[in-house]
Write a protein that holds these residues in place. Structure first.
Motif, PDB file in Angstrom:
ATOM      1  N   ARG A  85       1.098 -15.645   4.037  1.00  0.00           N
ATOM      2  CA  ARG A  85       2.021 -14.753   3.341  1.00  0.00           C
ATOM      3  C   ARG A  85       1.939 -14.945   1.827  1.00  0.00           C
ATOM      4  O   ARG A  85       1.979 -13.983   1.062  1.00  0.00           O
ATOM      5  CB  ARG A  85       3.456 -15.011   3.816  1.00  0.00           C
ATOM      6  CG  ARG A  85       4.454 -13.980   3.314  1.00  0.00           C
ATOM      7  CD  ARG A  85       5.866 -14.306   3.735  1.00  0.00           C
ATOM      8  NE  ARG A  85       6.763 -13.205   3.432  1.00  0.00           N
ATOM      9  CZ  ARG A  85       7.279 -12.966   2.231  1.00  0.00           C
ATOM     10  NH1 ARG A  85       6.991 -13.783   1.216  1.00  0.00           N
ATOM     11  NH2 ARG A  85       8.074 -11.935   2.030  1.00  0.00           N
ATOM     12  N   MET A  89       0.573 -11.740  -0.279  1.00  0.00           N
ATOM     13  CA  MET A  89       1.558 -11.111  -1.152  1.00  0.00           C
ATOM     14  C   MET A  89       0.987 -10.813  -2.526  1.00  0.00           C
ATOM     15  O   MET A  89       1.451  -9.922  -3.235  1.00  0.00           O
ATOM     16  CB  MET A  89       2.792 -12.002  -1.289  1.00  0.00           C
ATOM     17  CG  MET A  89       3.826 -11.826  -0.183  1.00  0.00           C
ATOM     18  SD  MET A  89       4.557 -10.179  -0.127  1.00  0.00           S
ATOM     19  CE  MET A  89       5.524 -10.185  -1.628  1.00  0.00           C
ATOM     20  N   ALA A  92      -2.082  -7.801  -1.229  1.00  0.00           N
ATOM     21  CA  ALA A  92      -1.607  -6.568  -0.599  1.00  0.00           C
ATOM     22  C   ALA A  92      -0.126  -6.698  -0.256  1.00  0.00           C
ATOM     23  O   ALA A  92       0.233  -6.846   0.917  1.00  0.00           O
ATOM     24  CB  ALA A  92      -2.437  -6.262   0.650  1.00  0.00           C
ATOM     25  N   PRO A  93       0.751  -6.653  -1.251  1.00  0.00           N
ATOM     26  CA  PRO A  93       2.184  -6.850  -0.974  1.00  0.00           C
ATOM     27  C   PRO A  93       2.788  -5.748  -0.118  1.00  0.00           C
ATOM     28  O   PRO A  93       3.689  -6.007   0.684  1.00  0.00           O
ATOM     29  CB  PRO A  93       2.806  -6.882  -2.378  1.00  0.00           C
ATOM     30  CG  PRO A  93       1.826  -6.188  -3.256  1.00  0.00           C
ATOM     31  CD  PRO A  93       0.481  -6.474  -2.690  1.00  0.00           C
ATOM     32  N   ASN A  94       2.305  -4.510  -0.270  1.00  0.00           N
ATOM     33  CA  ASN A  94       2.860  -3.415   0.527  1.00  0.00           C
ATOM     34  C   ASN A  94       2.592  -3.614   2.011  1.00  0.00           C
ATOM     35  O   ASN A  94       3.440  -3.312   2.862  1.00  0.00           O
ATOM     36  CB  ASN A  94       2.270  -2.085   0.060  1.00  0.00           C
ATOM     37  CG  ASN A  94       2.675  -1.731  -1.350  1.00  0.00           C
ATOM     38  OD1 ASN A  94       3.754  -2.118  -1.810  1.00  0.00           O
ATOM     39  ND2 ASN A  94       1.834  -1.005  -2.061  1.00  0.00           N
ATOM     40  N   VAL A  95       1.406  -4.132   2.339  1.00  0.00           N
ATOM     41  CA  VAL A  95       1.065  -4.380   3.741  1.00  0.00           C
ATOM     42  C   VAL A  95       1.968  -5.457   4.323  1.00  0.00           C
ATOM     43  O   VAL A  95       2.464  -5.335   5.457  1.00  0.00           O
ATOM     44  CB  VAL A  95      -0.418  -4.786   3.849  1.00  0.00           C
ATOM     45  CG1 VAL A  95      -0.747  -5.229   5.271  1.00  0.00           C
ATOM     46  CG2 VAL A  95      -1.317  -3.638   3.434  1.00  0.00           C
ATOM     47  N   ILE A  97       5.015  -6.314   3.383  1.00  0.00           N
ATOM     48  CA  ILE A  97       6.383  -5.819   3.536  1.00  0.00           C
ATOM     49  C   ILE A  97       6.496  -4.882   4.731  1.00  0.00           C
ATOM     50  O   ILE A  97       7.453  -4.954   5.512  1.00  0.00           O
ATOM     51  CB  ILE A  97       6.831  -5.123   2.242  1.00  0.00           C
ATOM     52  CG1 ILE A  97       6.909  -6.146   1.092  1.00  0.00           C
ATOM     53  CG2 ILE A  97       8.181  -4.446   2.430  1.00  0.00           C
ATOM     54  CD1 ILE A  97       7.193  -5.541  -0.250  1.00  0.00           C
ATOM     55  N   ASP A  98       5.515  -3.998   4.909  1.00  0.00           N
ATOM     56  CA  ASP A  98       5.560  -3.057   6.037  1.00  0.00           C
ATOM     57  C   ASP A  98       5.522  -3.789   7.378  1.00  0.00           C
ATOM     58  O   ASP A  98       6.276  -3.461   8.306  1.00  0.00           O
ATOM     59  CB  ASP A  98       4.384  -2.078   5.946  1.00  0.00           C
ATOM     60  CG  ASP A  98       4.521  -1.125   4.767  1.00  0.00           C
ATOM     61  OD1 ASP A  98       5.648  -0.988   4.252  1.00  0.00           O
ATOM     62  OD2 ASP A  98       3.502  -0.536   4.360  1.00  0.00           O
ATOM     63  N   LYS A 184      -4.816  -7.110   7.246  1.00  0.00           N
ATOM     64  CA  LYS A 184      -3.598  -6.512   7.799  1.00  0.00           C
ATOM     65  C   LYS A 184      -3.358  -6.984   9.228  1.00  0.00           C
ATOM     66  O   LYS A 184      -2.245  -7.386   9.597  1.00  0.00           O
ATOM     67  CB  LYS A 184      -3.713  -4.988   7.750  1.00  0.00           C
ATOM     68  CG  LYS A 184      -2.485  -4.267   8.275  1.00  0.00           C
ATOM     69  CD  LYS A 184      -2.652  -2.763   8.160  1.00  0.00           C
ATOM     70  CE  LYS A 184      -1.420  -2.040   8.679  1.00  0.00           C
ATOM     71  NZ  LYS A 184      -1.570  -0.560   8.562  1.00  0.00           N
TER      72      LYS A 184
END
Length: 228
Positions: A85, A89, A92-95, A97-98, A184
């Motif tokens: 993590r 982070m 690819a922080p968006n991945v 969080i999703d 991911k």
């Protein structure tokens, strides 16, 4: 267990996920080691993350069990997930969080956690403060102009001396897209408690077969030598 999973069409999903896990961790080995030092201290990083994780491939016997054993030796999800993590982070922080929102809806809010005390003290907070400090440093107009001119000159020389390889560019794009998919999937597995439980069950059910396979191989080799 493997036979039952194959009948339901789920065995290949587990093996593909653990193969992606292996390739991702090996690709991010330097970042993983540095994050391990920040979160679990240097002694733990030298013992758990200094050596590369085993590679999972279809043509190598017992490669999956090697990675499962390594993940169990280092402490499993409580040790590995915060490190992944911390690394992802930044990339690819968006991945991240999703996936955490999806797992929160599946298991509850307990799967969502911060960067950790060690990560915040040496990572996220430090980087933001350093970037703010760098932004406040005044830069003279003459030095900025000289740097821009030198950068433009270097770019022009590079474009003249180096020819663009379309095949290399396309291969780089494909590799980037593939590793993005792997990262991911790896983080989704790392954050899922059920995946770690499945890895433990698979290793335990496969252990008797692997234990008996070694004497069988030695017996086959000895019989071949006797025949020759």
């Amino acid at each position: 267990m493997d036979i039952l999973l194959k009948r339901h069409g789920r065995s290949w999903k587990y093996y593909s996920s653990i193969a992606m896990f292996s390739h991702t961790v090996r690709d991010l080995c330097k970042d993983v080691f540095q994050a391990w030092v920040s979160i679990h201290k240097e002694a733990s990083a030298m013992a758990c993350a200094k050596k590369l994780f085993p590679t999972c491939c279809s043509g190598r016997w017992n490669s999956v069990d090697g990675l499962e054993s390594r993940l169990e030796e280092i402490g499993g999800q409580p040790m590995m997930h915060p490190v992944l993590r911390y690394v992802l982070m930044k990339k690819a922080p968006n991945v991240v969080i999703d996936i955490e929102l999806q797992l929160a809806g599946k298991y509850g809010d307990s799967v969502i956690s911060g960067c950790g005390s060690s990560g915040n003290s040496g990572g996220c907070g430090a980087s933001s403060s350093s970037s703010t400090a760098n932004a406040e440093v005044p830069i003279s107009h003459a030095s900025a102009k000289a740097k821009a001119k030198a950068k433009a000159k270097a770019t022009a020389q590079a474009s003249q001396t180096m020819a663009v390889d379309d095949l290399a560019v396309e291969a780089t794009k494909q590799h980037t897209a593939k590793m993005g998919k792997y990262r991911k999937q790896t983080f989704a597995c790392s954050a899922d408690v059920l995946w770690w439980a499945t890895a433990r069950v698979m290793r335990c059910t496969r252990a008797p077969v692997l234990h008996l396979s070694v004497p069988c191989i030695l017996l086959a080799l000895s019989s071949q030598q006797t025949f020759l």
